[in-house]
Write a protein that holds these residues in place. Structure first.
Motif, PDB file in Angstrom:
ATOM      1  N   ASP A 248       6.256  45.070   4.719  1.00 16.44           N
ATOM      2  CA  ASP A 248       7.680  44.878   4.966  1.00 16.44           C
ATOM      3  C   ASP A 248       8.572  45.418   3.857  1.00 16.44           C
ATOM      4  O   ASP A 248       9.791  45.317   3.952  1.00 16.44           O
ATOM      5  N   GLY A 249       8.002  45.980   2.805  1.00 19.09           N
ATOM      6  CA  GLY A 249       8.808  46.523   1.714  1.00 19.09           C
ATOM      7  C   GLY A 249       9.458  45.483   0.843  1.00 19.09           C
ATOM      8  O   GLY A 249      10.405  45.793   0.115  1.00 19.09           O
ATOM      9  N   SER A 250       8.972  44.230   0.855  1.00 21.65           N
ATOM     10  CA  SER A 250       9.595  43.159   0.077  1.00 21.65           C
ATOM     11  C   SER A 250       9.273  43.245  -1.412  1.00 21.65           C
ATOM     12  O   SER A 250       9.948  42.624  -2.228  1.00 21.65           O
TER      13      SER A 250
ATOM     14  N   CYS B 265       8.828  51.869   1.344  1.00 21.43           N
ATOM     15  CA  CYS B 265       8.666  51.696   2.789  1.00 21.43           C
ATOM     16  C   CYS B 265       9.962  52.104   3.483  1.00 21.43           C
ATOM     17  O   CYS B 265      10.820  51.275   3.790  1.00 21.43           O
ATOM     18  N   ILE B 266      10.114  53.419   3.721  1.00 24.09           N
ATOM     19  CA  ILE B 266      11.308  53.929   4.400  1.00 24.09           C
ATOM     20  C   ILE B 266      10.874  54.857   5.519  1.00 24.09           C
ATOM     21  O   ILE B 266       9.890  55.591   5.399  1.00 24.09           O
TER      22      ILE B 266
ATOM     23  N   THR C 243       6.309  56.044   1.717  1.00 21.67           N
ATOM     24  CA  THR C 243       4.877  56.014   1.984  1.00 21.67           C
ATOM     25  C   THR C 243       4.552  57.012   3.077  1.00 21.67           C
ATOM     26  O   THR C 243       5.216  57.068   4.110  1.00 21.67           O
ATOM     27  N   HIS C 244       3.522  57.822   2.864  1.00 19.76           N
ATOM     28  CA  HIS C 244       3.185  58.822   3.867  1.00 19.76           C
ATOM     29  C   HIS C 244       1.711  59.191   3.773  1.00 19.76           C
ATOM     30  O   HIS C 244       1.040  58.933   2.781  1.00 19.76           O
TER      31      HIS C 244
ATOM     32  N   LYS D 243       4.710  52.270   7.960  1.00 19.80           N
ATOM     33  CA  LYS D 243       5.398  51.076   7.468  1.00 19.80           C
ATOM     34  C   LYS D 243       4.442  50.030   6.913  1.00 19.80           C
ATOM     35  O   LYS D 243       4.882  49.089   6.253  1.00 19.80           O
ATOM     36  N   ALA D 244       3.150  50.119   7.174  1.00 18.94           N
ATOM     37  CA  ALA D 244       2.201  49.100   6.714  1.00 18.94           C
ATOM     38  C   ALA D 244       0.901  49.770   6.289  1.00 18.94           C
ATOM     39  O   ALA D 244       0.501  50.793   6.839  1.00 18.94           O
ATOM     40  N   SER D 245       0.253  49.172   5.292  1.00 20.09           N
ATOM     41  CA  SER D 245      -1.045  49.670   4.839  1.00 20.09           C
ATOM     42  C   SER D 245      -1.840  48.533   4.224  1.00 20.09           C
ATOM     43  O   SER D 245      -1.274  47.547   3.742  1.00 20.09           O
TER      44      SER D 245
END
Length: 455
Positions: free
Chosen positions: A290-292, A418-419, A428-429, A440-442
C-alpha cells in the motif's frame, strides 16, 4: 453554513413557487419570462455561495488533517527513540546479568571450599579439645604425685617429665587458641560470602523480572520491526535453544503463520515473519502492498531493517544473510500489478556477506521469465548513499528510489515508490521480457527446503 440538502430544499421551494406563479393566469407573458430569469439567477447565486462555503470547509478540513498527521509523525519519532533507548538498556542489563552469573558461579565454588575447610577445622578442634582434656587429666595425676612427694626429693627423670608435659600443654593451648581464631575468621568470611550471594541472587532475580516485564511490554506493542533480541527469553531459557529459521520452527511443531524468534548460526536472535502454506515454509524478507512505508532509505537502514511486520517492511540485509547463509533454501518472488494480476518466480541463489556489499547470484528455477533476472550473476546491493557502481550507469541508486541489486538501470526495482503513473523509474517496476510492468504489491521470501539443492 448551508448544506447540500438545504440548497436542494431551497431550490425545490423556489421551483414550486415558480410553478405556482406560472400557472396563475393573471400575469402577462413577458412578466412571467422575467420572473423566471431572476429566479434562475438567484438559484445560481445560492448554489455558488454554497459551493464557496463548501470549498472553504474542505480547505479547513485538509489543513487540520495535515496538522494531525504531522503530530502523529512527531509522536512516532518520539516512540522510536524511546524504543531504541529501551533496547540499549536491555543490552546493558543483559551484560550485567552475564557478569552476575559468572560471579555467582565463582562465589558458589568458594562457598563450597569454605564449607569443606570449616568442617575440617571443626574436626581438628574437636580432636585438640579431647587431647587437651587428656593432658589435663595427666597433669592432675602428676600434681597429685608431686603433692605426695613434696617432702622428699624429686628424681631427675620426674622433673624432666614434668617440664616436658608443661611445654606440651602450653603448645597445645596456643594451637587451640590459634585454631579457634582461625575458625572465627573463617566463619565471618563464610557469613560475608553468604550475604554477597544473597545480594547477587536478589539482584539477578530483579534484573530477570525487569527484563521479563520488558519482553511482555514489547509483546503487547505493535509489530514494529526491531533489532536483535536479548540472550534470555521471557521464560528465562537461553536463546541458544531458539530455532535457526522458519523451517526449524515448523519442524518443532508450529503450524500457524506469524512472528517467531529465531537464532541462525553465528547470529544474535531476532524476530521474523514465518508463513506456512501448502506450497511450503517461508521466511518473509520484504513485503509491500500500500505504500505506507517509505523505502527510500539509506544504507544503514537497509542493513538493519525497517517498517512494520503488520504492514510493509524490509527485514534487513544482515538478518537476510544470516538466514540465507544456512543454505537449503530458494528465493521466492511474488508481485501483483495494478490490474490485480499476480506473477511469481522461484530462484536458486547465493548471497554474499557485507564485505562484498551483499552480492547476489540468481538462476531462475520456475515461474515467469525475466530477462534481467534469469541469470543474475554478481550484482551488489546499492542505495543512494552507498552506490558500488555495478553496471554501465553508476548512478542507478541515486536516479532511482530505494535500495536494490541494480543491474541495468530500469530493469527491476522492487523497493521503489508505489506509484502507478510516470516517471516510472521512480516507482516499483519489473521487466518480464515483454516490456516493463509497474506493480503495486510485492513479497520476497526465503523458501526453506527439506533437501539441499545447489544453485
Amino acid at each position: 453554513m448551508l448544506t447540500r440538502t438545504d440548497h436542494f430544499q431551497r431550490s425545490d421551494r423556489i421551483v414550486s413557487s415558480r410553478w405556482h406563479f406560472f400557472t396563475e393566469p393573471t400575469f402577462p407573458e413577458h412578466q412571467t419570462e422575467s420572473r423566471f430569469r431572476f429566479a434562475a439567477l438567484d438559484e445560481v447565486r445560492l448554489l455558488a455561495n454554497g459551493l464557496l462555503q463548501l470549498g472553504q470547509s474542505l480547505r479547513d478540513f485538509v489543513q487540520n488533517t495535515k496538522s494531525q498527521i504531522k503530530d502523529i509523525f512527531q509522536k512516532l519519532n518520539i516512540f522510536d527513540k524511546s524504543f531504541y533507548q529501551l533496547s540499549v538498556l536491555a543490552s546493558e542489563i543483559k551484560e550485567e546479568e552475564e557478569e552476575l552469573k559468572k560471579t555467582t558461579v565463582i562465589l558458589k565454588a568458594n562457598n563450597e571450599e569454605i564449607k569443606s575447610l570449616s568442617l575440617e577445622i571443626n574436626s581438628k578442634v574437636e580432636d585438640i579439645i579431647k587431647e587437651r582434656k587428656h593432658l589435663r587429666r595427666q597433669v592432675g595425676g602428676l600434681e597429685e604425685k608431686l603433692s605426695g612427694l613434696s617432702q622428699s626429693l624429686l628424681l631427675a627423670e620426674q622433673v624432666a617429665e614434668i617440664s616436658t608435659l608443661k611445654e606440651i600443654i602450653l603448645a597445645q593451648e596456643k594451637s587451640i587458641t590459634d585454631l579457634l581464631k582461625a575458625v572465627k575468621e573463617q566463619t565471618e568470611q563464610l557469613n560475608n560470602q553468604r550475604t554477597k550471594i544473597r545480594g547477587l541472587e536478589n539482584k539477578f532475580n530483579s534484573a530477570h523480572i525487569q527484563e521479563t516485564d520488558e519482553n511482555l511490554d514489547r509483546n503487547h506493542q505493535s509489530n514494529s520491526l526491531s533489532g536483535y533480541l536479548p540472550y534470555f527469553t521471557s521464560d528465562g531459557s537461553f536463546s541458544s535453544d531458539l530455532p535457526k529459521d522458519c523451517g526449524d520452527v515448523f519442524s518443532r511443531g508450529q503450524k500457524s503463520s506469524g512472528l517467531y524468534a529465531i537464532k541462525p548460526h553465528e547470529s544474535q536472535p531476532f524476530l521474523v515473519k514465518c508463513e506456512f502454506t501448502e506450497e511450503g515454509v517461508f521466511t518473509v524478507i520484504q513485503h509491500r502492498h500500500d505504500g505506507s512505508v517509505d523505502f527510500d532509505q539509506p544504507w544503514e537502514k537497509y542493513e538493519d531493517g525497517f517498517g512494520d511486520f503488520s504492514s510493509e517492511f524490509w527485514l534487513g540485509l544482515k538478518k537476510i544473510y544470516a538466514v540465507a547463509h544456512q543454505g537449503h533454501s530458494l528465493l521466492h518472488v511474488q508481485i501483483e500489478d495494478w490490474r490485480k494480476e499476480k506473477h511469481f518466480m522461484l530462484y536458486q541463489y547465493i548471497l554474499e556477506d557485507a564485505a562484498f556489499n551483499y552480492t547476489i547470484h540468481l538462476k531462475l528455477q520456475t515461474g515467469e521469465s525475466s530477462s534481467a533476472l534469469d541469470e543474475h550473476i554478481g550484482y551488489r546491493f546499492s542505495t543512494k548513499d552507498h552506490n558500488d557502481g555495478n553496471n554501465d550507469d553508476p548512478n542507478c541508486a541515486q536516479d532511482y528510489t530505494g535500495g536494490w541489486w541494480f543491474s541495468f538501470c530500469g530493469d527491476i526495482n522492487l523497493n521503489g515508490k508505489c506509484i502507478q503513473s510516470r516517471p516510472r523509474k521512480k516507482g516499483t517496476h519489473w521487466k518480464p521480457g515483454r516490456g516493463t510492468t509497474s506493480f503495486k504489491a510485492s513479497k520476497i521470501s526465503i523458501r526453506h527446503l527439506t533437501k539441499p539443492q545447489t544453485p
